[in-house]
Design an enzyme around this catalytic site. Sequence first.
Site, mmCIF file in Angstrom:
data_model
loop_
_atom_site.group_PDB
_atom_site.id
_atom_site.type_symbol
_atom_site.label_atom_id
_atom_site.label_comp_id
_atom_site.label_asym_id
_atom_site.label_seq_id
_atom_site.Cartn_x
_atom_site.Cartn_y
_atom_site.Cartn_z
ATOM 1 C CD GLU A 158 4.495 2.620 -0.363
ATOM 2 O OE1 GLU A 158 4.662 1.428 -0.050
ATOM 3 O OE2 GLU A 158 3.572 3.308 0.095
ATOM 4 C CG HIS B 40 -2.165 -3.276 1.943
ATOM 5 N ND1 HIS B 40 -2.574 -3.141 0.638
ATOM 6 C CD2 HIS B 40 -0.927 -2.729 2.000
ATOM 7 C CE1 HIS B 40 -1.629 -2.543 -0.069
ATOM 8 N NE2 HIS B 40 -0.613 -2.276 0.740
ATOM 9 C CG ASP C 75 3.739 -1.311 -2.637
ATOM 10 O OD1 ASP C 75 3.288 -2.223 -3.350
ATOM 11 O OD2 ASP C 75 3.146 -0.890 -1.623
ATOM 12 C CD GLN D 248 4.344 3.146 3.740
ATOM 13 O OE1 GLN D 248 3.165 3.086 4.047
ATOM 14 N NE2 GLN D 248 5.004 2.101 3.241
#
Length: 272
Positions: free
Chosen positions: A151, A47, A177, A149
């Site tokens: 998510e 991001h 998320d 991750q």
Amino acid sequence: MFRPNRLKARIRAGEPSFGTWLQSAEPTFAEMAAIAGFDFIIMDEEHGAGALEAAVATMRAAACTEATVMIRVPSADPVYLRRLVDAGAQALLVPMVETAEEARAIVEAVRYPPHGRRGNANDITRSSSYGMVPDYYARADDSLLIVVQIETVTAVENARAIAEVDGVDVVFIGPTDLSGSAGLPGQTGAPEVEALIARTVEAVRAVGKPLATVPRAGRTHQQLFDEGYCFVASGSEIYFYRRGVEALMAEWRSYRGEAAATPAAAPSSYGR
């Protein structure tokens, strides 16, 4: 010289580690955070604004401290993962891992044969101090920290299988998320989201792998450490700067007798 992976050593020793996010890819902020005493800094390429050159600059900025720089990659692209580890990345955070097969491919991309498919150019890469660490090949795999991750709801279903993959060092729960995947965007404290997180924790701990996360609604970093997470990343330089300029402008508007500005959005997982 061979720089030890202090974050991986702390995790192996069972010592909690506290870190923060770098969104701007500006090495000065990484250096400041490292000097301040954070155990690690996550440079966010998913991001944030950074790429390979900024990752190298960030690692150099923190090299004079005890902090470990972790790179959150944009995706599990094996070519880019290999470029990062050749550039000296000691810790990788890979988002949106949903299956054991995906996790296995990540590990294979950054390990040398016979355990992986990483190409060997360690006589010239930054990872081996440009060839000045003669036994780098033998030490490289064990010195790298691989964090995946979880998510999405699909990833929760596969959490145990993902954690069982040899070479996955830490499972990182991404509550923001995950809440979106559950149809409750931003509601990280919702009972349904808490239940998904609890299922993930149970599955990963059954395998004996460490867990990491970010603060969420109803959970501070202190509480998460008390719950046994090995590392927690909180805040970012963007968040800290935004809070500062908002406070300063509030003072200015008050001095001028103006109405207060519309409050900013509620903090995300990056800003607690």
